[in-house]
Design a protein around this motif. Structure first.
Motif, PDB file in Angstrom:
ATOM      1  N   TRP A   9      31.838  35.310  42.884  1.00  0.00           N
ATOM      2  CA  TRP A   9      32.915  34.745  42.083  1.00  0.00           C
ATOM      3  C   TRP A   9      32.674  33.292  41.690  1.00  0.00           C
ATOM      4  O   TRP A   9      32.856  32.927  40.526  1.00  0.00           O
ATOM      5  CB  TRP A   9      34.235  34.854  42.847  1.00  0.00           C
ATOM      6  CG  TRP A   9      34.723  36.258  42.984  1.00  0.00           C
ATOM      7  CD1 TRP A   9      34.556  37.086  44.056  1.00  0.00           C
ATOM      8  CD2 TRP A   9      35.468  37.004  42.024  1.00  0.00           C
ATOM      9  NE1 TRP A   9      35.145  38.295  43.830  1.00  0.00           N
ATOM     10  CE2 TRP A   9      35.722  38.280  42.593  1.00  0.00           C
ATOM     11  CE3 TRP A   9      35.958  36.728  40.746  1.00  0.00           C
ATOM     12  CZ2 TRP A   9      36.438  39.264  41.914  1.00  0.00           C
ATOM     13  CZ3 TRP A   9      36.673  37.699  40.080  1.00  0.00           C
ATOM     14  CH2 TRP A   9      36.904  38.953  40.661  1.00  0.00           C
ATOM     15  N   LEU A  10      32.282  32.463  42.629  1.00  0.00           N
ATOM     16  CA  LEU A  10      32.162  31.035  42.384  1.00  0.00           C
ATOM     17  C   LEU A  10      30.766  30.622  41.935  1.00  0.00           C
ATOM     18  O   LEU A  10      30.550  29.455  41.590  1.00  0.00           O
ATOM     19  CB  LEU A  10      32.546  30.243  43.638  1.00  0.00           C
ATOM     20  CG  LEU A  10      33.962  30.484  44.159  1.00  0.00           C
ATOM     21  CD1 LEU A  10      34.201  29.693  45.433  1.00  0.00           C
ATOM     22  CD2 LEU A  10      35.006  30.128  43.108  1.00  0.00           C
ATOM     23  N   ALA A  14      33.713  32.143  37.538  1.00  0.00           N
ATOM     24  CA  ALA A  14      34.098  30.934  38.275  1.00  0.00           C
ATOM     25  C   ALA A  14      35.413  30.349  37.768  1.00  0.00           C
ATOM     26  O   ALA A  14      36.282  29.959  38.555  1.00  0.00           O
ATOM     27  CB  ALA A  14      32.980  29.888  38.183  1.00  0.00           C
ATOM     28  N   LEU A  15      35.572  30.279  36.436  1.00  0.00           N
ATOM     29  CA  LEU A  15      36.802  29.712  35.885  1.00  0.00           C
ATOM     30  C   LEU A  15      38.000  30.593  36.204  1.00  0.00           C
ATOM     31  O   LEU A  15      39.099  30.081  36.494  1.00  0.00           O
ATOM     32  CB  LEU A  15      36.656  29.524  34.374  1.00  0.00           C
ATOM     33  CG  LEU A  15      37.845  28.852  33.667  1.00  0.00           C
ATOM     34  CD1 LEU A  15      38.095  27.469  34.248  1.00  0.00           C
ATOM     35  CD2 LEU A  15      37.591  28.762  32.163  1.00  0.00           C
ATOM     36  N   LEU A  16      37.828  31.905  36.160  1.00  0.00           N
ATOM     37  CA  LEU A  16      38.902  32.824  36.517  1.00  0.00           C
ATOM     38  C   LEU A  16      39.323  32.614  37.970  1.00  0.00           C
ATOM     39  O   LEU A  16      40.523  32.568  38.284  1.00  0.00           O
ATOM     40  CB  LEU A  16      38.460  34.266  36.300  1.00  0.00           C
ATOM     41  CG  LEU A  16      39.428  35.358  36.767  1.00  0.00           C
ATOM     42  CD1 LEU A  16      40.741  35.271  35.996  1.00  0.00           C
ATOM     43  CD2 LEU A  16      38.799  36.744  36.616  1.00  0.00           C
ATOM     44  N   LEU A  31      36.340  24.035  45.122  1.00  0.00           N
ATOM     45  CA  LEU A  31      35.842  25.386  44.875  1.00  0.00           C
ATOM     46  C   LEU A  31      34.424  25.388  44.315  1.00  0.00           C
ATOM     47  O   LEU A  31      33.538  26.086  44.830  1.00  0.00           O
ATOM     48  CB  LEU A  31      36.771  26.111  43.896  1.00  0.00           C
ATOM     49  CG  LEU A  31      38.121  26.575  44.435  1.00  0.00           C
ATOM     50  CD1 LEU A  31      39.004  27.018  43.293  1.00  0.00           C
ATOM     51  CD2 LEU A  31      37.941  27.710  45.437  1.00  0.00           C
ATOM     52  N   THR A  32      34.193  24.641  43.250  1.00  0.00           N
ATOM     53  CA  THR A  32      32.932  24.760  42.511  1.00  0.00           C
ATOM     54  C   THR A  32      32.236  23.431  42.243  1.00  0.00           C
ATOM     55  O   THR A  32      31.067  23.423  41.880  1.00  0.00           O
ATOM     56  CB  THR A  32      33.175  25.443  41.153  1.00  0.00           C
ATOM     57  OG1 THR A  32      34.022  24.598  40.356  1.00  0.00           O
ATOM     58  CG2 THR A  32      33.841  26.789  41.340  1.00  0.00           C
ATOM     59  N   GLY A  74      26.861  25.498  36.064  1.00  0.00           N
ATOM     60  CA  GLY A  74      26.511  25.224  34.677  1.00  0.00           C
ATOM     61  C   GLY A  74      27.654  24.679  33.848  1.00  0.00           C
ATOM     62  O   GLY A  74      27.814  25.062  32.690  1.00  0.00           O
ATOM     63  N   ARG A  75      28.492  23.822  34.405  1.00  0.00           N
ATOM     64  CA  ARG A  75      29.633  23.204  33.716  1.00  0.00           C
ATOM     65  C   ARG A  75      30.713  24.208  33.318  1.00  0.00           C
ATOM     66  O   ARG A  75      31.579  23.902  32.499  1.00  0.00           O
ATOM     67  CB  ARG A  75      29.186  22.428  32.467  1.00  0.00           C
ATOM     68  CG  ARG A  75      28.240  21.283  32.747  1.00  0.00           C
ATOM     69  CD  ARG A  75      27.926  20.515  31.475  1.00  0.00           C
ATOM     70  NE  ARG A  75      26.988  19.443  31.733  1.00  0.00           N
ATOM     71  CZ  ARG A  75      27.315  18.216  32.111  1.00  0.00           C
ATOM     72  NH1 ARG A  75      28.586  17.915  32.277  1.00  0.00           N
ATOM     73  NH2 ARG A  75      26.393  17.303  32.324  1.00  0.00           N
TER      74      ARG A  75
END
Length: 296
Positions: A151-152, A158-160, A237-238, A243-244
């Motif tokens: 997910w991350l 990742a955004l979700l 989280l990230t 990758g931005r």
């Protein structure tokens, strides 16, 4: 007339201390931030400032990385708004039902995420919910034979994941406001709806939602401003990756100001965030009021 003017003057004297404090606390950083946005200034060289006018703003809006961060911030904010308001209304409506037992316990339980600091909530979700091998979400998906994504670590998810996690933190605020508003609705309205054959969701749509209009506006403004400037939760989280894909404007400003030490650009980004939030809130309130007058 003179008596009314004297009462008005006395009222201003009562609010003057709080108003002065607010202007100092809010106005000073705002003025300093705007002044730095007009200068070429670096983190460890604040004494060496060069006035460049609106050149920083031109550079910012011409930067594709800024536009990408703005797009990601908009998607993130909209997702948090929809999830928080939607689930907030639904949970508050269910908590207010007559059949619910131990209501104070459930209300207190739903408020736990809101009192937890975003950084702690982000770390907890990162290691206990979104982990690919041992996370709760992938464990549930595995039981049903579903996919178990990273997910991350995946740009597509990742955004979700960040949006869901931040919504989990904001939903309790919506639940608290909407539940308090629902307790003020007379039982006679619900009884009349049941007599007319309205089910639970018909009552929610035709009775509850129209009454909750001003509360929805209030909660929406709070959620929009909170999500638009969110930093802690996403950073935990990230860190803005991969990758931005989760680099929102607040993280983009942090990277420019701390990593690149370009405080002029960082303050420019921060001030554009302030302008965007102010304009968005004004447009939202204006459209909401016009809609309300038309319906009336």
């Amino acid at each position: 007339m003179a008596q009314r003017r004297d009462k008005f003057t006395r009222g201003w004297w009562f609010i003057l201390p709080g108003l002065t404090l607010m202007l100092i606390v809010v106005g000073t950083p705002l003025v300093l931030g705007f002044s730095y946005s007009l200068q070429d200034v670096f983190l460890y060289a604040f004494n060496n400032k060069t006035f460049v006018g609106f050149e920083n703003y031109r550079r910012v809006f011409a930067d594709p990385l800024y536009m990408n961060a703005l797009r990601i911030t908009g998607i993130f904010t909209l997702g948090c708004l929809v999830l928080s308001v939607g689930f907030g209304i639904l949970i508050a409506f269910l908590l207010n039902a007559r059949q619910v037992k131990f209501r104070p316990f459930w209300v207190a339980l739903f408020l736990i995420p809101f009192v937890m600091t975003p950084i702690v909530g982000g770390i907890a979700w990162k290691f206990f919910m979104w982990q690919q091998e041992t996370g709760v979400i992938n464990s549930v998906l595995k039981l049903f034979g579903g996919p178990q994504p990273y997910w991350l670590l995946d740009r597509e998810t990742a955004l979700l994941a960040a949006t869901i996690t931040n919504s989990w933190h904001l939903i309790p605020l919506a639940v608290l406001v909407f539940y308090a508003a629902l307790t003020t609705i007379p039982d006679e309205l619900h009884e009349a709806g049941r007599v007319d054959g309205a089910g639970p969701f018909q009552s929610l749509w035709y009775i509850v939602l129209p009454i909750l209009r001003p509360h929805i506006l209030f909660v929406s403004i709070i959620i929009i401003t909170s999500a638009f400037r969110e930093f802690d939760m996403i950073w935990a989280l990230t860190g803005g990756g991969p990758g931005r894909s989760t680099t929102v404007l607040s993280i983009f400003a942090y990277n420019r100001g701390i990593a690149n030490q370009d405080m002029g650009m960082a303050n420019t980004i921060a001030f554009t965030m302030f302008i965007i939030m102010a304009v968005a809130a004004w447009v939202y309130i204006t459209l909401y009021r016009k809609t309300g007058r038309n319906e009336a």
